[in-house]
Structures are given as structure tokens and as C-alpha cells.
Write an enzyme that holds these catalytic residues in place. Structure first.
Site, mmCIF file in Angstrom:
data_model
loop_
_atom_site.group_PDB
_atom_site.id
_atom_site.type_symbol
_atom_site.label_atom_id
_atom_site.label_comp_id
_atom_site.label_asym_id
_atom_site.label_seq_id
_atom_site.Cartn_x
_atom_site.Cartn_y
_atom_site.Cartn_z
ATOM 1 N N LYS A 116 0.969 -1.290 -0.195
ATOM 2 C CA LYS A 116 -0.546 -0.091 0.274
ATOM 3 C C LYS A 116 0.588 1.391 0.496
ATOM 4 O O LYS A 116 2.082 0.940 0.655
ATOM 5 C CB LYS A 116 -0.556 -0.270 1.247
ATOM 6 N N SER B 253 -10.151 2.034 2.545
ATOM 7 C CA SER B 253 -8.817 2.512 2.439
ATOM 8 C C SER B 253 -8.040 1.650 1.228
ATOM 9 O O SER B 253 -7.205 2.663 0.039
ATOM 10 C CB SER B 253 -8.136 3.721 3.085
ATOM 11 N N SER C 271 -10.171 -0.628 7.013
ATOM 12 C CA SER C 271 -9.345 -0.366 5.808
ATOM 13 C C SER C 271 -8.592 -1.481 5.354
ATOM 14 O O SER C 271 -8.098 -1.209 3.966
ATOM 15 C CB SER C 271 -8.329 0.749 6.021
#
Lengths: 96, 490
Positions: free
Chosen positions: B78, B153, B177
């Protein structure tokens, strides 16, 4: 909770965010709704409840010996800076 | 099976047995990324050259018989994790030119384990979002239906693994997330206990809630990767000094006698009926495996979303003050004075949701409002924590849905922050109490994946992975893959 444009301008200044005139009504509306939403917390009975400081009770933050562990890497770090001169970060004049 | 369809465990095994090389595997994934990423937008940066060099180095180690479980296996990070010498944006335009000068601990450890970095995945800006639509680099599309969101997210990580662009990816979870996008894309997503994984080099959103974890194809893969990334770190004082168990060895555990608490508050009117039915069917499956199911009530849990939307913005307003246009990141053109530099750099660099959260946080921390909002929220957080503590005195794990609905259409919720916030109604509680939780695929509703959430006591990652693994030995939901687009080549 209803925030006025003036309130939003004040919060934006405290947060150092430039919000345009045209955007103010939308932020006033959304922030008012968010604050209205979180106001349901007021109904919870929290008399005598200790505010939570850490999710893990009984865990203590570690201490380490006070010795230098970092090396000087300012040249590398300053490669990301918008403006640098002689190892110093440049900003607009602060003192007249 | 094609290389991009293999699990982390199978890739590691095949690499050690020299059935294929890391360069071959890495090329297969880079080809998948080249073919599919233009439509999915799962990656912000692809590190092809470095990946192939690292793969060649891994092959050399494998040839010398020095291969370990993850040697030569590719992954994606990420874009919230700092990667030395690689663009690290956190999904924000304010970091559009930020080349991290060091590696996050998570990056360093998975690199040391021999994993090969394919690239950095798209995400909601500063991890603030539940649909990946707040990214400064465009929305990510859900491989199961490109008209729908992948969740957020960690939406880029979820889409990348679900579509076979990476065998596994890291994520972070502040309010859901990792778990919510895992649920919406049919993956196994684990958020560890607060402090289990180092936050060093993980760009901060809400420091008392943020935790790094993994989005994987199975509990086995999640166990392999978590084992390599977790553990004490001198550079993060909140990272807990506890040894990391052998998560893989702990996977085989009978479910007979396991006490499962069904969270009553998670089956209310907001739950989409198909999702509820899939979760109920999974609960029945655990009963068949010999687990004892009891309904439990956590009466303060419905207050977790409003609590979170005080605590998280408050911490974010403080953390994001570092983006000042002086030392790194975007600086506005021709600042008139220092205040103008700060206000315009931040006003231009941050997107609307990030600004809303910074301003919410600024307001609730401001003089005169602190007691009514922040202090009150931290007290309610204590009540929620006490609810969990009481529940875990009676049961081993808690279960319920991960998300109230399957993936929703792009644009459906962007105009209404409150509707978007309520996506995380079932996930936020674990963050507020610092608990580990995992989302496991448990069904499809009209072709869209549904996730079962399992929440455990602090440091129960081993148990959560064993529960997920027991379910995955009995079912094949985790092996379902989204349809390949017509005319696809890779």
C-alpha cells in the site's frame, strides 16, 4: 450544530487550510452534518468513566538508553524539500 | 494453473522446488499489471526494473538452497508505507513528488524475507475513505464489477490481489481499511492487534488506531506474511515487545468447543439481507464443525462510528500538520508570506475529504469544545472497550458481518460523508479497542463477495487465523476469482 461560513473560515485558518469563497457553503454544510452526527455521544452516560488512554491496559512504553542512534542524513532528506540553500530550508521572509 | 493464480504458499513451494524461477513469476505478475491495471487503477507506481533485479537475486539465493517460505514471492505495498528511493504518495497530491528516504519497518522486513516488490498500490487519500474514491490518483475499480468500488482505504491492494496482479499485498486498518476492502473483493484481510506490527515508516493518520496488516488469498497466506512482518521494533515505541508465534504452525486447530459470540448489534436493520443470510450460513457452518454459538450484546458498540469520527479526525489534524510545504511535499507557487505558504500549499495539496477531517479534528480539539467532543469520545471509547472485555470473558471470538452491504457503485456515496462513514459500522469497534480482527470470504450476493468478520482478544491473531483456516478447509469461497474481462490476453 450548525456552523456558519464565518465558523468555517475560522476553523480553516486554525488548520492552515485555504478554502475558497465558493467552497465555504459546502464545507459549512458537511461539517455541520458531521458534528451533528457525533453529537449522539452526548446521550451516553459517562459519569465517572476514565477516558481511554491506550487500547492495551498494563502495557508500558519502552524506554531506551539515551545514546545517538541516527546518523546525519540531512542532505538526503532535503532532496525532497521545495527550496534549500546551504543546508537550510527556505521560506518567505518572516521578520521585516 | 497459471503462475498469477497461485497462492503465496504455492509460489514459495514451487520456487524452492525450482519448478519455476522468481524472474518468471515476477514477469507473469508484471504482465498481468500491464494488461489489467489501466482499467483497474490498482497501482500508483509499478517498480518493474527493481522487481526483476530483486527476483534475479532471489533466484540466486534459491539456487544456493537458501530459500525460505517467502523467498522470491512478489508482493505489493500500500502506498502508505515508505519505500526507500521510491515515490510514496499516501494517495495524496500533496506527496506527489515525495521519494521516501528510508524504508518502513514492514517494507524492510518483507524485503529481508526475500519478497519481491511489484509496486505501490492506490488508496484513499491518507487512508481516509471506504471506497478508494478519495485518492488523488483516481478511483480503483472492483475486479468483480468495474462499475463498483473495491472498498477502502486499501482498495488498490484489494483489487490487485483479487485480480491476480499480486499474490498478496500489505494494507493498513484505522477503521476497517483492510477488512472492508477484503470483504468487498473476496479476500482474507487481517488487522492485527494494535502494536503487533510496527508503524515506523507507515504514514500516520490516527496514531492510536492505525495498524498494518495483510490482504491475502487465504488464511495460510496471511499467516505466512504476518509472521514475517510482525514483532517488536525499537523504532516504534508503541510496537509491543512480545515474541511472534509461529502462525503457520498454529493454523490446524479443531473448532470443537470453540465459543463463538454472535454480536447482536451487528444484525440490525442496516444489514443488507443477502449479506446477513451469507453470514448466518457461515455461523451455521461453524456450529457443524462443533463450535458453540451464543448471542452476545455489546450495548455501546453502536456508538463506535460517532466516537471514531471525533478521535480519528482529532489525531489526523495533529498528524497532518507536518505537511506544511516547507520540508517536503507540495509547495504553492509564489507564496506571499509564511501563512500564505502554509494555507495555499495545504489547500491545494489536500483533497476535500482530508480537509473535512482536518477541520473536524481542529474543531473538536479547539478551546471550549475539547471536553464536549474529544474527552467525551475517549470516555465512550472506554465503554466500548469494556463491552469487548466483558464479551471475551465468556467467548473465545466474536463474529458478524464485515460490511453492511456488498460493493456499491462508484459515485453512490461520494456526496454524503455520513453515508460513507456508516460503511465501517461493523469494523471500527475493533480499532477503538485495539483488537485483532479478520475478514473471511463467506458467500456471493448477486455475484459480489461477502465477508465474515471474526474479532478476537488482544494478541489472538493465531486463533483468528486458525478459525479462518478451519472455514477455508470446508469451503471454497476464498478460491472464487472475479471473471476475466472479455478479450483479455494476460
Amino acid at each position: 450544530m450548525t456552523l456558519t461560513r464565518r465558523d468555517v473560515e475560522n476553523i480553516a485558518h486554525l488548520a492552515r487550510l485555504r478554502i475558497s469563497e465558493a467552497e465555504l457553503p459546502a464545507y459549512a454544510n458537511n461539517l455541520s452534518r458531521i458534528l451533528g452526527f457525533v453529537e449522539q455521544l452526548a446521550a451516553a452516560d459517562t459519569a465517572g468513566v476514565v477516558p481511554m488512554a491506550h487500547p492495551l491496559e498494563g502495557e508500558v512504553q519502552r524506554l531506551r538508553a539515551d545514546v545517538v542512534t541516527e546518523t546525519d542524513r540531512h542532505e538526503r532528506y532535503q532532496q525532497n524539500a521545495p527550496a534549500v540553500e546551504a543546508g537550510l530550508y527556505l521560506v518567505p521572509k518572516v521578520i521585516e | 494453473m497459471k503462475l498469477h493464480e497461485l497462492s503465496v504458499a504455492a509460489l514459495g513451494r514451487g520456487l524452492r522446488e525450482r519448478e519455476f524461477s522468481s524472474v518468471e513469476v515476477t514477469r507473469a505478475f508484471l504482465d498481468r499489471i500491464a494488461a489489467r491495471n489501466p482499467a483497474l487503477n490498482a497501482f500508483i507506481t509499478v517498480t518493474a526494473g527493481r522487481a526483476l533485479a530483486d527476483a534475479a537475486a532471489a533466484d540466486a539465493r534459491l539456487a544456493r538452497g537458501e530459500g525460505r517460505p517467502l523467498t522470491g514471492v512478489p508482493l505489493a505495498h500500500k502506498d502508505i508505507f515508505c519505500t526507500d528511493g521510491i515515490l510514496t504518495t499516501c494517495g495524496s497530491r500533496i506527496l506527489g513528488n515525495f521519494v521516501a528516504p528510508y524504508d518502513a519497518t514492514v517494507v524492510e522486513r518483507l524485503d529481508a524475507a526475500g519478497m519481491v516488490l511489484l509496486g505501490k498500490t492506490n488508496m484513499d487519500e491518507f487512508a481516509m475513505g471506504s471506497s478508494n474514491e478519495t485518492s488523488g490518483y483516481g478511483p480503483v475499480r472492483n475486479p468483480w464489477d468495474p462499475g463498483r468500488v473495491p472498498g477502502g482505504s486499501s482498495g488498490g491492494s484489494a483489487a490487485a490481489v483479487a485480480a491476480g496482479l499480486a499474490p498478496v499485498a500489505t494494507g493498513t486498518d484505522t477503521g476497517g481499511s483492510i477488512r472492508q476492502p477484503a470483504a468487498l473483493t473476496g479476500l482474507t484481510g487481517l488487522k492485527p492487534t494494535y502494536g503487533r506490527v510496527s508503524r515506523y515508516g507507515m504514514i500516520a493518520f490516527a496514531s492510536s488506531l492505525d495498524q498494518g496488516g495483510v490482504l491475502a488469498q487465504s488464511a495460510v497466506d496471511a499467516a505466512l506474511v504476518l509472521a514475517a512482518m510482525a514483532g517488536p521494533d525499537a523504532r516504534d515505541s508503541t510496537c509491543i515487545e512480545r515474541p511472534v508465534p509461529d502462525y503457520v504452525a498454529g493454523l490446524e486447530r479443531p473448532m470443537r468447543g470453540l465459543r463463538i459470540g454472535i454480536i447482536r448489534e451487528f444484525f440490525g436493520p442496516g444489514l443488507e439481507p443477502g449479506t446477513g443470510a451469507a453470514v448466518q450460513a457461515a455461523l451455521g457452518g461453524f456450529r457443524t464443525l462443533g463450535a458453540e454459538l451464543v448471542e452476545v450484546s455489546l450495548p455501546n458498540l453502536p456508538l463506535s462510528v460517532p466516537t471514531y469520527y471525533v478521535v480519528a479526525p482529532a489525531e489526523a489534524s495533529s498528524n497532518l500538520s507536518r505537511f506544511d510545504g516547507v520540508r517536503f511535499g507540495h509547495r504553492c507557487a509564489d507564496p506571499q508570506d509564511l501563512r500564505d505558504l502554509y494555507e495555499r500549499s495545504r489547500g491545494e495539496g489536500f483533497g476535500a475529504e482530508v480537509k473535512r477531517r482536518i477541520m473536524t479534528g481542529t474543531y473538536v480539539l479547539s478551546a471550549g469544545y475539547y471536553d464536549a467532543y474529544y474527552l467525551k469520545a475517549q470516555q465512550v471509547r472506554s465503554l466500548i472497550n469494556a463491552d469487548f472485555r466483558r464479551a471475551f470473558a465468556a467467548v473465545d471470538v466474536l463474529m458478524g458481518p464485515t460490511s453492511p452491504t456488498p460493493a456499491f457503485p462508484l459515485g453512490a456515496k461520494v456526496d454524503d460523508p455520513i453515508t460513507m462513514y456508516l460503511n465501517d459500522i461493523y469494523t471500527i469497534g475493533a480499532n477503538l479497542a485495539g483488537l485483532p480482527a479478520i475478514s473471511v470470504p463467506c458467500g456471493l450476493v448477486e455475484g459480489l463477495p461477502v465477508g465474515l468478520q471474526v474479532i478476537g482478544p488482544h494478541f489472538a491473531e493465531e486463533l483468528l487465523l486458525a478459525v479462518a483456516h478451519a472455514w477455508q478447509r470446508e469451503t471454497d469461497w476464498h478460491q472464487r476469482r472475479p471473471p476475466e474481462p472479455a478479450g483479455g490476453t494476460a
